[in-house]
Design an enzyme around this catalytic site. Sequence first.
Site, PDB file in Angstrom:
ATOM      1  N   ARG A 258      39.743  35.355  44.710  1.00 37.68           N
ATOM      2  CA  ARG A 258      38.801  36.483  44.813  1.00 37.68           C
ATOM      3  C   ARG A 258      39.194  37.461  45.913  1.00 37.68           C
ATOM      4  NH1 ARG A 258      34.261  35.301  41.665  1.00 37.68           N
ATOM      5  NH2 ARG A 258      33.571  33.153  41.628  1.00 37.68           N
TER       6      ARG A 258
ATOM      7  N   ASP B 255      37.895  35.517  39.908  1.00 40.97           N
ATOM      8  CA  ASP B 255      38.430  34.197  40.265  1.00 40.97           C
ATOM      9  C   ASP B 255      39.017  33.446  39.085  1.00 40.97           C
ATOM     10  OD1 ASP B 255      35.943  33.598  38.892  1.00 40.97           O
ATOM     11  OD2 ASP B 255      36.099  31.578  39.727  1.00 40.97           O
TER      12      ASP B 255
ATOM     13  N   PHE C   5      43.875  37.208  30.836  1.00 36.74           N
ATOM     14  CA  PHE C   5      42.973  36.747  31.886  1.00 36.74           C
ATOM     15  C   PHE C   5      43.500  37.229  33.228  1.00 36.74           C
ATOM     16  CE2 PHE C   5      41.043  33.754  34.825  1.00 36.74           C
ATOM     17  CZ  PHE C   5      39.729  33.741  34.369  1.00 36.74           C
TER      18      PHE C   5
ATOM     19  N   ASP D 155      33.655  41.487  28.674  1.00 40.29           N
ATOM     20  CA  ASP D 155      34.634  40.928  27.742  1.00 40.29           C
ATOM     21  C   ASP D 155      33.976  40.894  26.362  1.00 40.29           C
ATOM     22  OD1 ASP D 155      36.851  39.582  26.794  1.00 40.29           O
ATOM     23  OD2 ASP D 155      36.330  37.658  27.672  1.00 40.29           O
TER      24      ASP D 155
ATOM     25  N   GLU E  66      28.937  45.168  37.037  1.00 39.84           N
ATOM     26  CA  GLU E  66      29.664  43.988  36.535  1.00 39.84           C
ATOM     27  C   GLU E  66      31.129  44.053  36.944  1.00 39.84           C
ATOM     28  OE1 GLU E  66      29.770  41.177  35.376  1.00 39.84           O
ATOM     29  OE2 GLU E  66      28.428  40.768  33.703  1.00 39.84           O
ATOM     30  N   ASP E  67      31.765  42.882  36.995  1.00 37.73           N
ATOM     31  CA  ASP E  67      33.203  42.865  37.228  1.00 37.73           C
ATOM     32  C   ASP E  67      33.960  43.166  35.937  1.00 37.73           C
ATOM     33  OD1 ASP E  67      32.440  40.475  36.008  1.00 37.73           O
ATOM     34  OD2 ASP E  67      33.535  39.162  37.386  1.00 37.73           O
TER      35      ASP E  67
HETATM   36  P1  5GP Z   1      31.523  38.134  28.536  1.00 37.27           P
HETATM   37  O1  5GP Z   1      30.167  37.521  28.408  1.00 37.27           O
HETATM   38  O2  5GP Z   1      31.496  39.657  28.485  1.00 37.27           O
HETATM   39  O3  5GP Z   1      32.490  37.570  27.525  1.00 37.27           O
HETATM   40  O4  5GP Z   1      32.105  37.663  29.920  1.00 37.27           O
HETATM   41  C1  5GP Z   1      31.949  38.390  31.069  1.00 37.27           C
HETATM   42  C2  5GP Z   1      32.246  37.540  32.276  1.00 37.27           C
HETATM   43  O5  5GP Z   1      33.326  36.646  32.026  1.00 37.27           O
HETATM   44  C3  5GP Z   1      32.698  38.392  33.436  1.00 37.27           C
HETATM   45  O6  5GP Z   1      31.597  38.819  34.216  1.00 37.27           O
HETATM   46  C4  5GP Z   1      33.635  37.474  34.192  1.00 37.27           C
HETATM   47  O7  5GP Z   1      32.878  36.675  35.101  1.00 37.27           O
HETATM   48  C5  5GP Z   1      34.208  36.577  33.121  1.00 37.27           C
HETATM   49  N1  5GP Z   1      35.532  37.045  32.693  1.00 37.27           N
HETATM   50  C6  5GP Z   1      35.871  37.652  31.529  1.00 37.27           C
HETATM   51  N2  5GP Z   1      37.179  37.937  31.478  1.00 37.27           N
HETATM   52  C7  5GP Z   1      37.688  37.510  32.666  1.00 37.27           C
HETATM   53  C8  5GP Z   1      39.006  37.544  33.246  1.00 37.27           C
HETATM   54  O8  5GP Z   1      39.993  38.043  32.689  1.00 37.27           O
HETATM   55  N3  5GP Z   1      39.118  37.019  34.504  1.00 37.27           N
HETATM   56  C9  5GP Z   1      38.075  36.478  35.189  1.00 37.27           C
HETATM   57  N4  5GP Z   1      38.321  35.996  36.397  1.00 37.27           N
HETATM   58  N5  5GP Z   1      36.828  36.428  34.677  1.00 37.27           N
HETATM   59  C10 5GP Z   1      36.632  36.941  33.425  1.00 37.27           C
END
Ligand code: 5GP
Length: 174
Positions: free
Chosen positions: A159, A153, A146, A97, A93-94
């Site tokens: 990206r 992105d 963020f 959150d 995963e990137d």
């Molecule tokens: P979660 O379901 O854990 O809340 O969200 C995870 C996804 O939200 C990540 O895979 C990513 O795509 C997006 N995301 C969460 N925080 C950020 C952020 O700070 N920047 C970006 N670009 N994407 C985020």
Amino acid sequence: MKQLYSKDYISAQVSRIGKEISRDYRDSEILLVVILKGAMLFAADLAREITCPVTIDFMRVSSYGANTSSSGEILLKTDIEANICGKHVIIIEDIIDTGLTLQALTNHLQQRSPASLKVCTLINKKKRRVSAINVDYSGIIMDDGFIVGYGLDYNEHYRNLDAIYQFDPNKQLP
Ligand code: 5GP
């Protein structure tokens, strides 16, 4: 934009995770399930740091689009092609959150009986967790905010940046 993590710092974290994974799996073959699009640069660099046999597959789930907070609704856009039954799988995963995306992905893959299923993320926003999920490998732990760059992105932009930057959609375009 304010730079938060430099190219060299990211590279050091990727290298460390690569060593951890290589040590944990030794000669076992692992399947990296890369979550598109955000984890693509991280996965490309990480795969080259892993010394055990590796295969790679991809999944695509709906992202935030032009928003900066999680809806909690996960839409599976592209599924993996590989049969993961009996395989050692690591989700790449990137960012984790709230953990809602990962929870859905884990449930989805667990139903296909992998030999093991672990989770690896470049960015771990621990404090924002809603879902109780276990993260096995994490690169950078950050509190809030963020970010964009190194695969991440905002509305499909940024990206390609080789470092990670703080992003405020109210101040920056696009
Ligand atoms: P979660 O379901 O854990 O809340 O969200 C995870 C996804 O939200 C990540 O895979 C990513 O795509 C997006 N995301 C969460 N925080 C950020 C952020 O700070 N920047 C970006 N670009 N994407 C985020």
